[in-house]
Enzyme design. Structure first.
Site, short mmCIF file in Angstrom:
data_model
loop_
_atom_site.label_atom_id
_atom_site.label_comp_id
_atom_site.label_asym_id
_atom_site.label_seq_id
_atom_site.Cartn_x
_atom_site.Cartn_y
_atom_site.Cartn_z
N ASP A 213 50.41 28.77 47.42
CA ASP A 213 51.67 29.42 47.78
C ASP A 213 51.41 30.71 48.56
O ASP A 213 50.31 31.27 48.50
CB ASP A 213 52.55 29.69 46.55
CG ASP A 213 51.78 30.27 45.39
OD1 ASP A 213 52.15 29.99 44.24
OD2 ASP A 213 50.80 31.03 45.63
N ASP B 4 52.83 34.51 49.29
CA ASP B 4 53.74 35.57 48.88
C ASP B 4 53.69 36.68 49.92
O ASP B 4 52.62 37.01 50.44
CB ASP B 4 53.33 36.13 47.51
CG ASP B 4 53.47 35.09 46.42
OD1 ASP B 4 54.38 34.25 46.54
OD2 ASP B 4 52.67 35.10 45.47
N ASP C 263 47.22 42.51 38.95
CA ASP C 263 46.27 42.35 37.84
C ASP C 263 44.80 42.55 38.22
O ASP C 263 44.11 43.36 37.60
CB ASP C 263 46.48 40.99 37.14
CG ASP C 263 46.61 39.81 38.10
OD1 ASP C 263 46.41 40.01 39.32
OD2 ASP C 263 46.91 38.69 37.62
P1 ATP Z 1 47.47 30.98 41.99
O1 ATP Z 1 46.40 30.56 42.91
O2 ATP Z 1 47.39 30.28 40.69
O3 ATP Z 1 48.84 30.95 42.60
P2 ATP Z 1 47.90 33.79 42.06
O4 ATP Z 1 46.99 34.95 41.85
O5 ATP Z 1 48.48 33.63 43.42
O6 ATP Z 1 47.13 32.49 41.63
P3 ATP Z 1 50.62 33.95 41.20
O7 ATP Z 1 51.18 33.69 39.84
O8 ATP Z 1 51.03 33.12 42.34
O9 ATP Z 1 49.03 33.88 41.00
O10 ATP Z 1 50.88 35.49 41.48
C1 ATP Z 1 50.83 36.06 42.77
C2 ATP Z 1 50.28 37.49 42.69
O11 ATP Z 1 51.13 38.31 41.86
C3 ATP Z 1 48.91 37.61 42.06
O12 ATP Z 1 47.88 37.37 42.98
C4 ATP Z 1 48.92 39.04 41.55
O13 ATP Z 1 48.71 39.96 42.61
C5 ATP Z 1 50.35 39.21 41.09
N1 ATP Z 1 50.52 38.86 39.66
C6 ATP Z 1 50.85 37.66 39.14
N2 ATP Z 1 50.93 37.71 37.80
C7 ATP Z 1 50.65 38.97 37.45
C8 ATP Z 1 50.58 39.67 36.19
N3 ATP Z 1 50.81 39.03 35.04
N4 ATP Z 1 50.28 40.99 36.23
C9 ATP Z 1 50.05 41.64 37.40
N5 ATP Z 1 50.09 41.03 38.59
C10 ATP Z 1 50.40 39.73 38.63
MG MG Z 2 49.91 32.21 43.97
#
Ligand code: ATP
Ligand code: MG
Length: 429
Positions: A62, A64, A136
């Protein structure tokens, strides 16, 4: 809007360093939205897992976008967009292949943390620095401007990413207390990306795992799906147990895994997780009900045995154990009804498979959950449960033509129509 960077600013992290990212891997809609925001005079970056994955040469799942534009500005700029979220409002901007998520820079204010340090609300807008620091892990806090080809690194994420290190931004103790789910994210991402979790964070996870029991069960359910349906279930499961976190998600399963009278259970779990990984990688559908049916099979069997020893009939003991096991698990991770029903069916069919005579065999064969239950039966056989001959019978039955199937279900001589019910090592006629 053209925003060139003077050379004097090159060392400033806010100006960003040039990086080589293959923009063809970036969703066209995300590129369009970022350019649109720039044209309207706003800052806009790709951020989070998308940037991380691009730098690692992976295809992000995805995209963002982070911006200084307010949700209402974003909404106004793009026709096909929708503001969502009550707590923190973000905008979904639709393109031909789904939507991208656009979030306004926000800060994690201390005023919004409860006595235990847990984040209650995080809906205060902030600067890009604040936005980076509330994330995070350092590797998840990189901002990429595709129009300029520049990467903003405010937390030293690039270095950690190159070293394949998952480092918590700030003090792990504080950050895991704020949101204990970050501990699960650490394990999930480390396994998926083949990163090492930094020492400080590792130690903290082992110490603070118990905080997961305070996380709302619905949120844990969502996270469990991500943990086990990403194609790395076997390694994730091992890591979760190693760090002592699994016991807070499935405490009854953890106990059953340690039960020496149920040795086949560990093999069953590993077999099922391996099977799940293979399916995910082959692009086949997977269902959480199957995973739950496997994880809770051991506890359910232990309880059935206990209830039988207490004097209940096998059938009643089995029904009660199914019900009770599901209800007990609800306290830890929620199970939506649409999932607990198929799960019960899958369990129930394990017993009905013993009835191999008469028309009911064909009814069973038509059951919506037959295939999943049959797969489950085969996994049990592979794990060493004494159901290999039963599994074989059903395999032969499925491969046979109708005439042979009819012959197979014809009752031999006396006892025709009787359906033995088997529980544990006992068969009841
Ligand atoms: P994935 O590849 O599984 O999507 P991701 O790191 O992109 O991993 P997402 O849940 O899509 O995970 O979250 C997007 C972004 O939002 C993360 O990369 C991080 O910067 C932030 N984020 C997500 N969850 C948290 C959290 N619990 N605390 C702080 N930051 C978070
Ligand atoms: Mg993601």
């Amino acid at each position: 809007m053209k925003r060139s960077t003077p050379d004097s600013l090159k060392s400033n992290p806010h100006s960003g360093a040039r990086v080589n990212i293959d923009t063809s891997r970036i969703d066209r809609n995300a590129l369009r939205v970022i350019s649109g925001l720039h044209a309207a005079g706003f800052q806009a970056y790709l951020v989070g897992g998308g940037v991380r994955d691009l730098l690692l040469g992976l295809s992000p799942k995805d995209f963002d976008i982070a911006t200084d534009a307010h949700p209402k500005d974003v909404r106004r700029l793009f026709d096909n967009s929708r503001v969502i979220g009550r707590r923190f409002r973000i905008v979904h901007v639709y393109g031909s292949k789904g939507y991208v998520e656009v979030a306004t820079f926000r800060a994690a204010g201390r005023a919004h943390v409860n006595q235990k340090g847990r984040i209650l609300t995080d809906n205060i807008y902030g600067s890009i620095d604040e936005d980076a620091f509330r994330r995070d892990f350092t590797a998840n806090a990189l901002y990429y401007d595709p129009d300029e080809g520049r990467l903003l690194d405010l937390v030293g994420g690039r270095q950690d990413l190159d070293a394949r290190l998952l480092r918590v931004i700030g003090d792990p103790d504080l950050r895991f207390r704020e949101d204990p789910v970050r501990m699960l994210r650490a394990i999930r991402l480390a396994v998926k990306l083949d990163f090492k979790v930094e020492k400080r964070a590792e130690e903290t996870i082992c110490r603070l795992g118990h905080l997961l029991s305070e996380v709302p069960s619905a949120r844990l359910f969502d996270e469990i799906l991500k943990l086990f349906h990403a194609g790395f279930a076997v390694r994730t499961f091992s890591a979760l147990r190693e760090y002592g976190l699994f016991q807070y998600l499935f405490p009854m399963t953890e106990k059953a895994l340690e039960d020496t009278t149920l040795q086949t259970f560990t093999s069953l779990v590993y077999g099922a997780l391996q099977n799940t990984d293979e399916r995910v990688r082959a692009g086949k559908p997977v269902t959480p009900s199957f995973l739950y049916a496997v994880f809770l099979w051991g506890p359910m069997r232990i309880l059935t045995r206990q209830l039988e020893l207490d004097g209940l009939s096998p059938k009643i003991a089995h029904d009660a154990a199914m019900q009770d096991t599901i209800i007990s698990q609800l306290r830890y991770t929620s199970i939506p009804k649409r999932m607990s029903h198929p799960m019960r069916d899958m369990w129930d069919l394990q017993y009905r498979f013993y009835r191999k005579r008469g028309k009911q065999v064909f009814r069973l064969y038509q059951h919506a959950r037959f295939r999943a239950a049959y797969d489950f039966l085969c996994l049990r056989a592979q794990a060493g449960e004494p159901v290999d001959r039963l599994c074989e019978w059903w395999t032969v039955f499925q491969d046979a033509d109708e005439a042979t199937q009819r012959k197979m279900v014809r009752a031999p001589g006396r006892g025709a129509g009787k359906t033995p019910f088997k529980s544990g090592n006992r068969t009841y006629h």
